[in-house]
Design a protein around this motif. Structure first.
Motif, short mmCIF file in Angstrom:
data_model
loop_
_atom_site.label_atom_id
_atom_site.label_comp_id
_atom_site.label_asym_id
_atom_site.label_seq_id
_atom_site.Cartn_x
_atom_site.Cartn_y
_atom_site.Cartn_z
N TYR A 604 0.86 -1.19 0.00
CA TYR A 604 0.00 0.00 0.00
C TYR A 604 0.89 1.23 0.00
O TYR A 604 1.87 1.30 0.76
CB TYR A 604 -0.87 -0.05 1.25
CG TYR A 604 -1.53 1.25 1.70
CD1 TYR A 604 -2.87 1.51 1.43
CD2 TYR A 604 -0.81 2.18 2.46
CE1 TYR A 604 -3.48 2.67 1.89
CE2 TYR A 604 -1.41 3.34 2.92
CZ TYR A 604 -2.75 3.59 2.63
OH TYR A 604 -3.35 4.74 3.09
N GLU A 605 0.57 2.22 -0.84
CA GLU A 605 1.29 3.48 -0.84
C GLU A 605 0.30 4.62 -0.99
O GLU A 605 -0.56 4.58 -1.88
CB GLU A 605 2.33 3.54 -1.95
CG GLU A 605 3.12 4.84 -1.96
CD GLU A 605 4.26 4.86 -2.97
OE1 GLU A 605 4.81 5.95 -3.23
OE2 GLU A 605 4.60 3.79 -3.51
N ALA A 606 0.41 5.60 -0.11
CA ALA A 606 -0.54 6.71 -0.14
C ALA A 606 0.06 7.94 0.52
O ALA A 606 0.95 7.83 1.37
CB ALA A 606 -1.85 6.33 0.55
N GLY A 607 -0.43 9.10 0.13
CA GLY A 607 -0.07 10.33 0.81
C GLY A 607 -0.99 10.58 1.99
O GLY A 607 -1.93 9.83 2.25
N GLY A 608 -0.71 11.65 2.72
CA GLY A 608 -1.54 11.99 3.86
C GLY A 608 -0.91 11.60 5.18
O GLY A 608 0.19 11.05 5.23
N THR A 609 -1.64 11.87 6.24
CA THR A 609 -1.09 11.68 7.58
C THR A 609 -1.66 10.50 8.34
O THR A 609 -1.05 10.03 9.30
CB THR A 609 -1.32 12.94 8.42
OG1 THR A 609 -2.73 13.18 8.51
CG2 THR A 609 -0.64 14.15 7.79
N LEU A 610 -2.83 9.98 7.94
CA LEU A 610 -3.48 8.92 8.69
C LEU A 610 -3.84 7.78 7.75
O LEU A 610 -4.46 8.01 6.70
CB LEU A 610 -4.73 9.44 9.39
CG LEU A 610 -5.41 8.50 10.40
CD1 LEU A 610 -4.45 8.11 11.52
CD2 LEU A 610 -6.66 9.17 10.98
N HIS A 611 -3.46 6.56 8.15
CA HIS A 611 -3.62 5.40 7.27
C HIS A 611 -4.14 4.22 8.07
O HIS A 611 -3.68 3.98 9.19
CB HIS A 611 -2.30 5.05 6.60
CG HIS A 611 -1.66 6.20 5.89
ND1 HIS A 611 -1.84 6.45 4.56
CD2 HIS A 611 -0.87 7.22 6.36
CE1 HIS A 611 -1.18 7.54 4.21
NE2 HIS A 611 -0.58 8.02 5.28
N ALA A 612 -5.09 3.49 7.50
CA ALA A 612 -5.69 2.34 8.17
C ALA A 612 -5.76 1.17 7.19
O ALA A 612 -6.43 1.24 6.15
CB ALA A 612 -7.09 2.68 8.69
N THR A 613 -5.05 0.11 7.48
CA THR A 613 -5.04 -1.08 6.64
C THR A 613 -5.24 -2.31 7.51
O THR A 613 -5.08 -2.28 8.73
CB THR A 613 -3.70 -1.22 5.89
OG1 THR A 613 -2.64 -1.35 6.84
CG2 THR A 613 -3.45 -0.03 4.98
N ALA A 614 -5.59 -3.41 6.87
CA ALA A 614 -5.67 -4.71 7.55
C ALA A 614 -4.73 -5.66 6.83
O ALA A 614 -4.77 -5.79 5.60
CB ALA A 614 -7.10 -5.25 7.53
#
Length: 654
Positions: A604-614
């Protein structure tokens, strides 16, 4: 070496799970010993096995071949008949005569000359103690004196402030037991420093940079930190300090309660930490616990754990090269070796055969096998000392560890991530993808442990930031924030090591990163908060899944699923849309993973400050994942709803 793994004996025979009895262990020991004999030099003092030379050189590697297989011979002969014991020990008696003779062609390097000889001296001392009446007592006086002189050379040497202190203490105990000069200071230092390293709950850190800096946790807990103090007591007998044996027994008893939860249903130990080429050496503490009456485990469970590990590795090719143990995990896999590992290093696995010191009528060998914790049902367990969350699932026997406390790194300076320690998660069924070892010869501040760092490393089980050149940031040192039942949090400052730059304060650094994990069954919810305004994309990698043919991949807008032919599956699911652009992908690699030639990692790759994955690791049918958890993010916290209706919550800060 054994019957096919699909062959199982009847329950009435006592080994319905592994199919292995004491007789199988004896036959395995015999075949392993027979296999190394053609590689011995005349006089049998050195055993030169095929494979790459260690950093200590060929002569050291030959001594290692003698010392570590001598342990196996001593254990095998303990309850053997006179004729068999003499046959097993004869080449080692001859090897002592030649190895300790300074004029012999096969003479051993002195402990004062070569640091690695200080390790092997301890193995020789234990072997001599365990075969005392069958070998030592029958040696000519001149050989006994030369052996004492050779062992005594360890007394004036320096060793690293870690488990190596016990090599000197064990040698001192043996010298004392035969009335030879010895160093009481070596014993006192080992005892004193070990108290500094005890982290509670049965766990030791293997050395520490400073008081309370306990972050070096791995299999050395079992095959070094528990084993050698107890063997010091065993060799010393009534001369040991009276408080030590009860102390060390209670600590091993506590450790084994945790250790039983780290063995997979297929017998695999956890793939984490250095010296993994010792393989089924991880079984040693289980048998040592029974030997010293220092275990909470039933005898049948002790044998189940130990036999499961032995069978796991033998069935997967550990001794496929004419019964010689190779450098690897399953079969030969050179990238797993450390710089100190030579062709005979895998024979530290001989410690697993300490169970043969128990008499044949001991309950460990006669009681019916009992199921491991993971075979009895799903569990989640927090291990406070190493900062691990452990989850096991009975349906597939997989053990997963989420790591928020161990990185093998001094906490006061940034370091290169060691893939065997600094990953966010490990398991019994997967391994990290490895890169090439960097050349650290130009870094005067580099510690030998940095030789284990790989550059570049894969993204598997990492939470990293990406710089302008696409390089992934490193995590160590991490800072534990929280460890509770089913939830853990750690923080680190992202940084990018520069090869050839010895001043670590000059390495580029990024923002603070907070990582939280909540575990339940085969799922880990992985939450990441990055300091505001960084501009660095976040990369989250799932488990690297490896096989002998490329794993299958399926993908949708919110998930990537990687599957092996046997159904083992690694997946990553997006639980909450990030505030920046996001992309899912698979990173494929070849010949970098101990579990197979071809590996694939969901990323997973994304910008921003908050990330939620399983992150998922378990067995599926037709790559169909079970229902994933759901997450609700609020100001400064996250609430996770699991498919069974339970919930979990964690604070993420503002």
């Amino acid at each position: 070496m054994f019957p096919p793994s699909s062959s199982r004996v009847a329950p009435a025979d006592g080994s319905p799970i592994t199919g292995l009895t004491r007789g199988d262990w004896e036959r395995a020991a015999g075949r392993l010993l027979d296999a190394v004999r053609p590689h011995a030099v005349p006089g049998h003092s050195l055993i030169h096995l095929p494979g790459p030379t260690s950093g200590s050189g060929r002569l050291s590697d030959g001594l290692e071949g003698y010392a570590r297989t001598f342990l196996l011979a001593a254990y095998r002969s303990a309850h053997a008949g006179r004729h068999l014991a003499d046959h097993v020990l004869a080449p080692y008696a001859e090897g002592l005569e030649h190895g300790t003779d300074p004029t012999a062609p096969g003479r051993w390097p002195l402990p004062a000359e070569l640091p690695q000889a200080r390790v092997e001296a301890a193995a020789v001392a234990i072997g001599l103690h365990e075969s005392r009446h069958r070998l030592w007592d029958r040696l000519p006086d001149r050989v006994r004196q030369r052996t004492v002189d050779w062992l005594g050379g360890i007394s004036d040497t320096e060793v690293p402030p870690n488990n190596w202190l016990w090599f000197k203490a064990v040698v001192a105990a043996f010298l004392r037991s035969v009335g030879a000069p010895h160093s009481t200071g070596d014993i006192a230092r080992a005892v004193e420093r070990t108290e500094e390293w005890y982290a509670g709950g049965g766990w030791y850190t293997d050395g520490a940079r400073g008081p309370g800096q306990r972050r070096n946790f791995d299999h050395y807990n079992g095959w070094a930190m528990h084993l050698f103090p107890l063997w010091y007591c065993r060799i010393s007998g009534g001369l040991a300090e009276p408080e030590l044996l009860p102390r060390y027994r209670e600590r091993l008893r506590a450790f084994l309660d945790d250790a039983a939860h780290l063995v997979a249903g297929n017998g695999a130990p956890l793939f984490q930490g250095r010296s993994l080429i010792y393989r089924f050496g991880a079984a040693a503490p289980f048998f040592v616990g029974a030997l010293f009456d220092a275990t909470p485990l039933a005898p049948g469970l002790t044998r189940r754990a130990g036999s499961g590990m032995l069978r796991y590795f033998i069935d997967r090719g550990a001794a496929e090269e004419k019964d010689v143990l190779s450098l690897g995990w399953h079969a030969r896999f050179p990238p797993i070796r450390q710089n100190y590992s030579g062709p005979a290093s895998p024979y530290w696995a001989s410690q697993a055969f300490a169970g043969l010191l128990l008499p044949p009528e001991h309950p460990v060998w006669t009681a019916p096998e009992e199921r491991l914790p993971v075979e009895r049902g799903d569990f989640t367990r927090s291990l406070a000392a190493p900062g691990w969350l452990v989850s096991g699932t009975a349906s597939d026997g997989v053990i997963r560890v989420v790591n928020h406390g161990t990185d093998h790194t001094p906490p006061d300076r940034p370091a290169r991530d060691d893939p065997f320690y600094a990953r966010l998660a490990y398991s019994t069924h997967t391994a990290p993808d490895l890169g090439l070892r960097p050349d650290l010869s130009g870094d005067p501040q580099a510690h030998p442990r940095d030789g284990d760092a790989r550059a570049p490393q894969g993204p598997d089980n990492r939470v990293s930031l990406v710089d302008g050149d696409g390089a992934l940031s490193h995590r160590s040192p991490l800072r534990r924030v929280l460890l509770a039942e089913g939830v853990a949090v750690s923080a680190h400052t992202a940084h990018w090591p520069v090869l050839g730059e010895p001043d670590r304060e000059r390495w580029p650094a990024g923002p603070a990163v907070l990582t939280a994990s909540l575990v339940h069954g085969p799922w880990e919810v992985r939450l990441v908060r990055v300091a505001e305004g960084t501009g660095h994309p976040v990369v989250i990698g799932g488990h690297a899944l490896a096989a002998e043919r490329p794993p299958e991949v399926t993908a949708t807008d919110d998930r990537v699923v990687v599957t092996r032919p046997d159904g083992l599956t690694s997946a990553l699911v997006v639980l909450h849309p990030p505030s920046g652009d996001a992309a899912l992908s698979v990173r494929r690699a070849t010949a970098v993973n101990a579990f197979g030639t071809f590996s694939a990692t969901p990323v997973y790759e994304a910008g921003g400050t908050l990330h939620a994955t399983a992150v998922f690791l378990g067995t599926t049918r037709d790559a169909a994942l079970p229902p994933p958890p759901e997450v609700r993010l609020t100001a400064g916290s996250a609430t996770v709803s699991w498919p069974d209706g339970t919930t979990g919550e964690v604070a993420l800060g503002s």
